[in-house]
Design a protein around this motif. Sequence first.
Motif, PDB file in Angstrom:
ATOM      1  N   UNK A 137      -4.368 100.610 -12.191  1.00 54.70           N
ATOM      2  CA  UNK A 137      -3.840  99.913 -13.363  1.00 54.70           C
ATOM      3  C   UNK A 137      -2.325  99.832 -13.204  1.00 54.70           C
ATOM      4  N   UNK A 197      -4.277 105.909 -18.593  1.00 53.58           N
ATOM      5  CA  UNK A 197      -2.885 105.664 -18.219  1.00 53.58           C
ATOM      6  C   UNK A 197      -2.139 106.970 -17.972  1.00 53.58           C
ATOM      7  N   UNK A 213       1.042 100.862 -11.953  1.00 58.27           N
ATOM      8  CA  UNK A 213       1.450 102.230 -11.648  1.00 58.27           C
ATOM      9  C   UNK A 213       1.008 103.201 -12.732  1.00 58.27           C
ATOM     10  N   UNK A 214       0.502 102.635 -13.837  1.00 59.98           N
ATOM     11  CA  UNK A 214       0.268 103.456 -15.030  1.00 59.98           C
ATOM     12  C   UNK A 214      -0.889 104.428 -14.867  1.00 59.98           C
TER      13      UNK A 214
END
Lengths: 409, 235
Positions: free
Chosen positions: A365, A384, A367-368
């Motif tokens: 997702x 996240x 860098x999250x």
Amino acid sequence: MHFLPFNHVPYRLTGAIAGLSGIGMLFRIQRQPFTTLHAFIVIDGLSCLVLITAGLLMFTIPAHWRRVGQLAALGFAILSGHLAGIAVGLMITLLLSERWRERGAGVALATGYGLIGWFASSWRLNASGDGLNSLSFILLLAGAAIAAGLLDLATAKRGPFDPLAALAGIAAVLRLFSVGPWNLGWQLATLLLGGMLAISAAWRAATTTEPLEAEEWLQRSLSGLALTVTGCASPAGVAAAGLLLLHLTLRRLAQPMAGSATWAGWLLTGAVPGTLGFVAFWSASAAAMAAGIPVLAIVVWAAALLCMLAAGRHIQGPARWPSTAGALAGLALGLAAPVLARWLLRPLSDHLQGGLTPYGAIEPWGWAGLLALDSGARTAATAPGLALLALMGLFGALVWLISRWRGWV
Amino acid sequence: MSDLLGAFGQAWLRLLLYPGGLSAVLAALVLARLRGIRQLEPLTAPRLLDLLPPLSAIALLPLAPAASFPYGLDLPTAVTLLLWPELRRAAAERRDPHQLAAHYLPTFLAAIALASAAGTFDLSGLLRWPSTPVRQAALLLGAGAWIAAIPRLAPPQPHLAAACSALGLMLIGVLPLSAAINTIAAAAPAWLGVAAAITIALAGMAAARRLPVQWGYVWASAALVAASGVLLDSR
């Protein structure tokens, strides 16, 4: 039975060679599996994952020649593109185990693959799909579950957890996707057996008062969870199994129950978002949700919470460097989960694609963190990790400043 | 990485004022008072660490009228963050897992109903009012069972982290209720739906506290039956 002790240096060296070979091969097989010697040798994502985890696990087991034999046989099985090679490799791996349960599991696994080859038109791994049969599957599933510790749940006599045997069992079931797709009954059986092992072992881990015993049950529960998500027969399930095996390996390397700093112990429980343990537990639950089985997803999450509780209950000093290093490595790997998903987990699921269903995928997702998508590419679950840790860092700094200003702390 | 920084830059209101930050702390204090806690313990460094996960979870809840945040939470992640203070306490005090299971089982049953009805773990999925009556029933019963289970969780603790934890759990139950209210009263502003849903949830929690424990299981079982209807409905 005690055999000749094995010198530590060559012993560790074999583990390092296996792990580094797995990492090296991963670079070679990013696009497609590598086959050679008329497809007698097949190197794919599963081979690399098993070699890496097996190599690392060697550092966690007392040095003994039989372990080197186990590693060599497991490596042979997982690199073999011939069903007889897989059967022989798995059987030797488990016959070299210390208990008769694992040896029995080895015979079951070998018979399962042997029967597939017997019924199939070819003994080649990629051309033996017509040999898949329920008897073989039952033998393979039973063998994998016993290797992961199913019989320890049922009997009062409890023995040590053999991580190489559990890894061999789970790898044997995962390798079945290279042979061909599963039917729904096989999936259901895997989900039920794996789920039962995972939740029962997690409960034992949470209720026992002895730290090392709790750790062993926890590792059995992680193996059970890996088996459960394999039953989802989806790219998400396979990726989750890979993450769970990595978490198991990390816990064995870090040995938090033998002593750790409080913060390190909690980072290794899997309760802190952004750590490898959390990502592994989340991916298991997300894989079940993406496959459209919310009941299983919640059961898996309940097992994960029990594992977290069990691990948290036995955090105790003194701080040791393996647990500190392991906790930091777990945090780094968890935050790098998007990279891990692209580099390690995607080849794993892509190369087993022939036997998998499209019911769920775990994707990076940005860098999250990670994202689980269902068969319609809709979001099934979100993790996240990096975003959450950044947010908690922001809140922490803010609350700390206010507290200092107000003189609360 | 720039996406992440941009998201935080645009979400400062959400993080500092509503639904996180100041409003979350105030609401948690009010809820703690309603649950009978008169005086909260002073904040200490460990308590501050315990406060961060529930506060972060509340800040990321998809509550109207806050602007949406691109990296939202899902149900397991939110629940783990919200239960962090309780998990730490249960581990430190070596609490009996049997007792914990009795406290949390109705919540997990309600979570099955919510996830089945929404078809996703994504919390924003709880804000989408389903089109079929079976799913609507499962979502409402699941939300009801979730809210009814909150007073039966571990006894309220006199510190801010536990108060934020209870608030966050209640707000998860508020999401489907606000979706229902916003669908019925489509012309009303979305924040009014949230306010009405919070009022209903508070009343529901007060009522559930007075009912015998068995009612929590009865409600959760009804939600599960509706959730199994969802499975049949989707065949």
